[in-house]
Write a protein that holds these residues in place. Structure first.
Motif: not given
Length: 129
Positions: A2-22
């Motif tokens: 999900r987008v948590t910050e947005k500006a003219d030429r930039s953005a920050v996304w946050q989310g969750r990934l689960r590769p194997l154990l956690q």
């Protein structure tokens, strides 16, 4: 993600990934480069950080205390996801097709490295910004 910050030429996304154990909470920050910045791939790449749980270090590892990261932030180093000299990534690449799966792959390698002390991801760490 999900987008948590947005500006003219930039953005920050946050989310969750689960590769194997956690599961890991990640943050991806990206700023579209100015023309002059396109000369340096290190200034135009997306920056991925693991926000939680914090990445753990190993005291005795041939790969270093925490391999394939950029130490621009001691608490939340940025992941080294590709070798800029290979042309694997450029600003026209979709983050969903490159950065997110590469982050997941990095985390798989990290979990293996934590267990064995061996980094199985290969690659060449390109140094920091």
């Amino acid at each position: 993600m999900r987008v948590t910050e947005k500006a003219d030429r930039s953005a920050v996304w946050q989310g969750r990934l689960r590769p194997l154990l956690q599961s890991y909470d990640i943050e991806i920050a990206y700023r579209a480069p100015l023309v002059v910045e396109r000369l340096d791939i290190m200034r135009q790449q997306p920056w991925v950080r693991i926000m939680s749980p914090r990445l753990k270090r190993r005291r005795s590892s041939e790969e270093g205390v925490l391999p394939h990261v950029y130490w621009d932030n001691e608490d939340f180093p940025a992941l080294c996801l590709f070798d800029p000299d290979t042309g694997e990534w450029n600003p026209s690449c979709f983050l969903a097709d490159t950065t997110v799966p590469w982050s997941l792959d990095w985390l798989v390698c990290y979990e293996g490295w934590r267990a064995t002390g061996e980094w199985t991801g290969g690659g060449r760490h390109a140094g920091g910004p």
